[in-house]
Scaffold this active site. Structure first.
Site, PDB file in Angstrom:
ATOM      1  N   THR A 125       0.694  -1.344  -0.023  1.00  0.00           N
ATOM      2  CA  THR A 125      -0.036  -0.059   0.121  1.00  0.00           C
ATOM      3  C   THR A 125       0.795   1.286  -0.080  1.00  0.00           C
ATOM      4  O   THR A 125       1.776   1.319   0.592  1.00  0.00           O
ATOM      5  CB  THR A 125      -0.670  -0.027   1.201  1.00  0.00           C
ATOM      6  N   ILE A 340     -26.385  -2.770  24.245  1.00  0.00           N
ATOM      7  CA  ILE A 340     -26.830  -3.695  25.133  1.00  0.00           C
ATOM      8  C   ILE A 340     -26.174  -3.267  26.699  1.00  0.00           C
ATOM      9  O   ILE A 340     -26.811  -3.291  27.537  1.00  0.00           O
ATOM     10  CB  ILE A 340     -26.612  -5.275  25.002  1.00  0.00           C
ATOM     11  N   GLU A 366      -7.162  -5.143   4.056  1.00  0.00           N
ATOM     12  CA  GLU A 366      -7.279  -6.470   3.183  1.00  0.00           C
ATOM     13  C   GLU A 366      -8.573  -6.317   2.339  1.00  0.00           C
ATOM     14  O   GLU A 366      -9.077  -7.318   1.936  1.00  0.00           O
ATOM     15  CB  GLU A 366      -7.664  -7.572   4.292  1.00  0.00           C
ATOM     16  N   GLU A 370     -16.423  -2.418   0.054  1.00  0.00           N
ATOM     17  CA  GLU A 370     -16.636  -1.710  -1.279  1.00  0.00           C
ATOM     18  C   GLU A 370     -15.850  -2.533  -2.442  1.00  0.00           C
ATOM     19  O   GLU A 370     -16.567  -3.053  -3.512  1.00  0.00           O
ATOM     20  CB  GLU A 370     -16.333  -0.130  -1.507  1.00  0.00           C
TER      21      GLU A 370
END
Length: 385
Positions: A125, A340, A366, A370
């Site tokens: 990346t 909760i 990862e 989309e």
């Protein structure tokens, strides 16, 4: 289709859950608060994982790994998912693409990494290339028997702990159906190589203690002998590893969702308001039912996809579907768990708010949700075109 566990798998799951509960979970709060894993703790986890045979469980026996099939690997990932990435990362899963090592690379990188003597990191990346991996700009230019590398990477997980980097850089272009496409090569680059610097990246809301880094290359010279696999075929290696990895992300998400659900169910069964356990109110009980349904469906989908991976029939769409559904289920489960718990769900005295924070990244790394939908929809439409 029968997904009942074998006796060996049941023993492995039980052993690993005990390991996670005794050796990892007790350190979660301190690591999250400090945003740091002490070196001694990291070494202890790694050594115990090696002694128990959990280390490098994803690698084949030929390389010294456990040689587990993908279904069993998914079960292991599910159990590791019950604790934070900052701790479970030291039960290392070396990048499977290291199996492309050849010659001297095997003794220098592959085998020491499987033994726990060296640590790798995966550098793909870039600031301008996240979901669009083909948009990377880091270049490696041939200069005699060397390559000179310039560029940068970011969001590189665990890089500050790594001994070497598996780098992906552009090394040329080719024409495909009338359009130019980048050719990418993978390199093995040792930490300390002149011209390569590693800095911790910006602090992240999710996964405190599990850091990402920025790596910069300025006229970094490496030998052609450092190429992993074949020149210009780096993406072939990356895609094979990334696609299978998405199934394991799904498995990890299932484990974390299950733990959050168990805590929420216990809270609902014991916390009282208006003279009744809050689990008796439909607004809470229906949440628990939806959480249990999503987790069960995610687990079955994960096991089904891992089984296809073992059989060699899994498609990119299958992996995308498993990762998409499990990561979004985890997001819903942790959000409902906070609801909760009420106000206490957002207090850092309890792990629920950490589960909620950490769950958010799963729909991004990862491959974003989309991107998974894009992969899956293209595969669906391809059948009709």
């Amino acid at each position: 289709m029968d997904f009942s566990l074998s006796h060996e798998q049941e023993m492995l799951v039980a052993s690993l859950r005990s390991f996670v509960e005794k050796e990892l979970q007790p350190h979660e709060f301190a690591v999250d608060r400090a945003d740091h894993v002490p070196h001694e703790l990291a070494q202890s986890i790694r050594q115990k994982a090696i002694e128990l045979g959990f280390y490098a469980f994803n690698m084949p026996e030929s390389a010294g790994g456990a040689g587990l099939d993908y279904v069993t690997q998914a079960l292991v990932e599910r159990e590791l998912g019950r604790t934070s990435w900052a701790l479970q990362v030291f039960v290392a899963r070396p990048s499977k693409i290291l199996m492309a090592c050849k010659g001297e690379q095997i003794e220098r990188y592959l085998l020491p990494t499987v033994r726990g003597e060296r640590i790798d990191c995966f550098a793909l990346t870039e600031p301008g290339a996240g979901s669009d991996a083909m948009g990377i700009r880091t270049r490696a230019v041939r200069d005699g028997s060397d390559y000179v590398i310039n560029g940068s990477k970011h969001f590189i997980s665990h890089a500050e702990n790594a001994d070497y980097v598996i780098l992906f850089a552009v090394t040329g272009e080719e024409e495909v159906r009338g359009r130019l496409r980048k050719q990418v090569t993978s390199f093995l680059i040792d930490k300390g190589t002149p011209g390569m610097t590693i800095h911790r990246g910006p602090h992240c809301t999710s996964l405190r203690g599990y850091h990402q880094a920025e790596i910069f290359f300025t006229d970094c010279r490496v030998s052609a002998a450092q190429i992993l696999g074949e020149e210009h075929r780096g993406f072939d290696l990356a895609n094979e590893w990334l696609t299978a990895g998405r199934v394991m992300v799904a498995a990890n998400n299932v484990g974390r969702a299950q733990r959050a659900f168990e805590m929420a169910a216990e809270w609902a069964a014991t916390r009282q308001q208006f003279g009744k356990r809050i689990g008796e109110f439909q607004g809470t009980s229906f949440k628990l039912a939806d959480m249990a349904t999503g987790i069960r469906a995610s687990e079955l989908l994960m096991l089904y996809t891992a089984d296809k991976l073992d059989k060699g029939t899994m498609t990119d769409g299958d992996a995308a579907l498993a990762k998409l559904f499990a990561s979004e289920t985890l997001g819903r489960v942790t959000d409902d768990a906070v609801q909760i718990y009420g106000g206490m769900g957002l207090m850092n005295e309890l792990p629920i708010e950490r589960f909620w924070r950490d769950a958010r990244i799963e729909r991004i790394w990862e491959g974003t949700s989309e991107i998974q939908r894009h992969i899956l929809s293209k595969e669906i439409l391809r059948q009709y075109s």
